[in-house]
Design a protein around this motif. Sequence first.
Motif: not given
Length: 225
Positions: A124-126, A115-121, A191-194, A128-135
């Motif tokens: 948010k987690y990314c 569902p869409v809510k998985y990607y929305e969450r 290195k980082f996975s959701v 929070k953990k990886l900080g701003p400026g993500l591509t």
Amino acid sequence: LFQKALSKIGLVGLIPDNLEKALKRSQFQAEDEFKFLTGRPPLTDGFVEGHFWHYNLMPNKGVFDKFISLRSEVLAECREKYPDLESDKSVMVHLRDTDFNNHLTHIFAESIALPVKYYERAIKYCEKKLGPGLTYHLFSDNHDKICQLFKGKNYVLHKEKAALDWGCLYLGKNIIQSNSSFCWTASLHKKFSVQPGGGYNWANSDLGSIPFGFEMPFSNVITLD
């Protein structure tokens, strides 16, 4: 968990108490016969067949690099076309949608499509953990849907052939996984996975993952039930 699942369809009492243990033991014994790591793989081109949806049966990064040769020209093309793939600020995202909507619906009433809510969450987690400026590097069979999910974000939409898409997913350090084997196999050494809790069984993840070994121990698992 097996008894709990059966209780939802009214079969508890008809099943022996030790059946869950017996089933798990049987599955483990069958998977233990998957001898991929007991010796050196053949040096010629080939393929692996069998039950591969179990993280504990997968080769670690050292074994993978030593014995499994990915096509260097494919990886070189990935890096040439997308030079920021391996950046700490790049996140691979896989969404499998169209064919999953009706696949296995006789078993999973809510379908296996996430569902869409998985990607929305996950987003948010990314952040929070990886900080701003993500591509975000987006991979999907539904380009309109995945682009809508990342509207307002910095993203790159991939439209390559399957081999190149898989290579890009593999090279990225960070990933928001789907519950597709295409994505799962490319995500073993991140290195980082959701991940979505439960895999195919995301709507009832408290009953366990389907496939059994879907969840990776280094992933952040997002539950949706």
